[in-house]
Motif scaffolding. Structure first.
Motif, short mmCIF file in Angstrom:
data_model
loop_
_atom_site.label_atom_id
_atom_site.label_comp_id
_atom_site.label_asym_id
_atom_site.label_seq_id
_atom_site.Cartn_x
_atom_site.Cartn_y
_atom_site.Cartn_z
N ASN A 253 0.83 -1.20 -0.06
CA ASN A 253 -0.29 0.24 0.15
C ASN A 253 0.60 1.09 0.10
O ASN A 253 1.77 1.51 0.92
CB ASN A 253 -0.73 0.57 1.19
CG ASN A 253 -1.67 0.85 1.03
OD1 ASN A 253 -2.09 1.89 0.09
ND2 ASN A 253 -3.08 1.68 2.54
N PRO A 254 0.81 1.99 -0.98
CA PRO A 254 2.08 3.40 -0.64
C PRO A 254 2.07 4.26 -0.52
O PRO A 254 2.27 5.04 -0.17
CB PRO A 254 2.44 3.87 -2.55
CG PRO A 254 1.37 2.52 -3.16
CD PRO A 254 0.66 1.49 -2.65
N ASP A 255 -0.08 4.09 0.18
CA ASP A 255 -0.25 5.76 0.86
C ASP A 255 -0.15 5.14 1.92
O ASP A 255 0.35 6.10 2.67
CB ASP A 255 -1.52 4.84 0.27
CG ASP A 255 -2.10 5.75 -0.41
OD1 ASP A 255 -1.25 6.45 -1.87
OD2 ASP A 255 -3.20 5.18 -1.40
N ASN A 256 0.33 4.27 2.75
CA ASN A 256 0.80 3.96 4.01
C ASN A 256 2.00 4.05 4.54
O ASN A 256 3.12 4.18 3.19
CB ASN A 256 0.58 2.53 4.47
CG ASN A 256 0.82 2.04 6.00
OD1 ASN A 256 1.95 2.20 6.53
ND2 ASN A 256 -0.45 1.69 6.25
N GLU A 257 2.83 4.35 5.80
CA GLU A 257 3.95 5.51 5.84
C GLU A 257 4.61 3.50 6.08
O GLU A 257 6.17 4.02 5.25
CB GLU A 257 4.23 5.96 7.56
CG GLU A 257 3.43 7.00 7.70
CD GLU A 257 3.30 7.05 8.66
OE1 GLU A 257 3.80 7.15 9.75
OE2 GLU A 257 2.75 8.53 8.82
N LYS A 258 4.77 2.66 6.56
CA LYS A 258 5.25 1.91 5.60
C LYS A 258 5.82 0.81 4.16
O LYS A 258 6.61 0.31 4.03
CB LYS A 258 5.16 0.07 7.00
CG LYS A 258 4.75 1.05 8.20
CD LYS A 258 4.44 -0.41 9.17
CE LYS A 258 4.77 0.15 10.58
NZ LYS A 258 4.39 -0.51 11.80
N GLY A 259 4.86 1.53 4.00
CA GLY A 259 4.63 0.68 2.32
C GLY A 259 3.92 -0.45 1.92
O GLY A 259 3.39 -0.87 1.44
N TYR A 260 3.09 -1.03 3.41
CA TYR A 260 2.39 -2.14 3.20
C TYR A 260 1.02 -2.04 4.56
O TYR A 260 1.75 -0.94 5.22
CB TYR A 260 3.42 -3.66 3.25
CG TYR A 260 3.71 -3.45 4.97
CD1 TYR A 260 3.78 -3.92 5.81
CD2 TYR A 260 5.13 -3.15 5.08
CE1 TYR A 260 3.66 -4.16 7.18
CE2 TYR A 260 5.98 -2.68 5.70
CZ TYR A 260 5.64 -3.26 6.93
OH TYR A 260 5.90 -3.52 8.55
N GLU A 261 0.82 -2.52 4.60
CA GLU A 261 -0.96 -2.72 5.45
C GLU A 261 -0.39 -3.94 6.22
O GLU A 261 -0.84 -5.26 5.28
CB GLU A 261 -1.80 -2.15 4.96
CG GLU A 261 -2.00 -2.79 3.81
CD GLU A 261 -4.01 -1.77 3.56
OE1 GLU A 261 -4.27 -1.71 4.73
OE2 GLU A 261 -4.05 -1.88 2.93
N LYS B 7 -10.49 -14.76 -11.81
CA LYS B 7 -11.11 -13.29 -11.29
C LYS B 7 -9.85 -12.60 -11.75
O LYS B 7 -8.94 -12.71 -10.78
CB LYS B 7 -11.75 -13.57 -10.48
CG LYS B 7 -12.74 -13.92 -10.38
CD LYS B 7 -13.72 -14.03 -8.90
CE LYS B 7 -15.27 -14.83 -9.12
NZ LYS B 7 -15.51 -15.40 -7.44
N ALA B 8 -9.79 -11.20 -12.09
CA ALA B 8 -8.89 -10.75 -12.11
C ALA B 8 -8.37 -9.71 -10.36
O ALA B 8 -9.05 -9.64 -9.70
CB ALA B 8 -9.42 -8.95 -12.98
N VAL B 9 -6.98 -9.90 -10.02
CA VAL B 9 -6.61 -9.43 -8.89
C VAL B 9 -7.09 -8.12 -8.62
O VAL B 9 -6.29 -7.09 -9.80
CB VAL B 9 -5.27 -10.38 -8.97
CG1 VAL B 9 -4.67 -10.08 -7.70
CG2 VAL B 9 -5.79 -11.62 -9.15
N ALA B 10 -7.89 -7.92 -7.72
CA ALA B 10 -7.61 -6.07 -7.76
C ALA B 10 -5.97 -5.75 -7.53
O ALA B 10 -5.31 -6.56 -7.40
CB ALA B 10 -8.92 -5.70 -6.85
N ASP B 11 -6.15 -4.19 -7.89
CA ASP B 11 -4.81 -3.74 -7.02
C ASP B 11 -4.59 -4.00 -6.02
O ASP B 11 -3.27 -4.06 -5.20
CB ASP B 11 -4.76 -2.11 -7.46
CG ASP B 11 -4.73 -2.50 -8.85
OD1 ASP B 11 -6.06 -0.51 -9.26
OD2 ASP B 11 -4.50 -2.82 -9.77
N SER B 12 -5.40 -3.63 -4.96
CA SER B 12 -5.30 -4.31 -3.41
C SER B 12 -5.21 -5.64 -2.17
O SER B 12 -5.73 -5.96 -1.30
CB SER B 12 -6.54 -2.62 -2.24
OG SER B 12 -7.60 -3.50 -3.22
#
Length: 235
Positions: free
Chosen positions: A72-80, A219-224
């Motif tokens: 998750n680029p929006d997170n400070e750590k880069g992941y959630e 099924k297509a994998v969502a970005d998240s």
């Protein structure tokens, strides 16, 4: 007058797996009926307690989760960190949950078969088949009738439902084949092995249908989303 008793004139004179503990076959029938009724209630309570604890343990196992990291680029750590289930719901329902709900009759049949020199008795197989028929007909009928008239319900995993429904009917047909045509009134070793192998086949096909493996476009994998061993987890 004869000095010994002829056991054939008394009801329930034959020795069972556990009862009678003493020679009570000469007692009055009402006294014996009351004694066995109390013992039956005691056994039912014991089975209910054990089954309840067993089902609670299975629910605890199948509800186990683990933490996975999702980019998750929006997170400070880069992941959630996301909590996901370890067990697939379809596999859990067909294995541990089914075992827990059917454990009493399965154990009853095993005890009777082993104690009866591997000959079917009057209780074990009939209990298993009766339980399966009850689940197939009565429980499904009650679930359908319990829905209020204006409301509707839809089956979400229709592919899984189709596979389990097919195997539910096929099980009865397979019993007819092995008990009436292949080897009448005898279950041979190869028949038992093939019957047992149908179970992992059912679980595998149901899991593949649940994850849409080889049954259509994936099924297509969502970005998240995150790709796990048990399928795609969409956040």
């Amino acid at each position: 007058m004869s000095s010994y008793c002829n056991l054939t004139v008394y009801k329930c004179a034959h020795k069972g797996l556990i009862l009678p503990l003493i020679n009570e076959y000469t007692w009055p029938v009402p006294a014996r009926a009351g004694l066995y009724f109390v013992g039956l209630i005691w056994c039912f309570l014991g089975v209910a307690i054990v089954a309840d604890v067993f089902m609670c343990a299975i629910e605890k196992i199948t509800s186990k989760t683990r933490i996975v990291k999702v980019a998750n680029p929006d997170n400070e750590k880069g992941y959630e960190e996301v909590e996901v289930k370890v067990w697939n719901d379809t596999v859990a329902n067909l294995t541990l949950m089914a075992l827990g709900s059917s454990a009493p009759e399965i154990l009853l049949s095993c005890i009777e078969i082993i104690g009866n020199n591997f000959h079917s008795g009057e209780l074990g197989p009939s209990t298993i088949v009766g339980s399966a028929a009850f689940n197939l007909l009565v429980i499904i009928g009650v679930c359908v009738m319990a829905i209020p008239s204006p409301d509707t319900r839809r089956i979400g995993a229709i592919k899984v439902f189709g596979i389990t429904a097919f195997f539910s009917v096929f099980a009865y047909l397979w019993l007819i084949i092995i008990l009436m045509w292949s080897s009448p009134n005898v279950v041979e070793l190869w028949e038992a092995i093939v019957t047992f192998l149908f179970f992992p086949i059912l679980v595998l096909l149901a899991y593949m249908a649940d994850r849409d493996f080889c049954m259509g476009k994936k099924k297509a994998v969502a970005d998240s989303g995150v790709e796990l061993g048990f399928g795609n987890i969409d956040i």
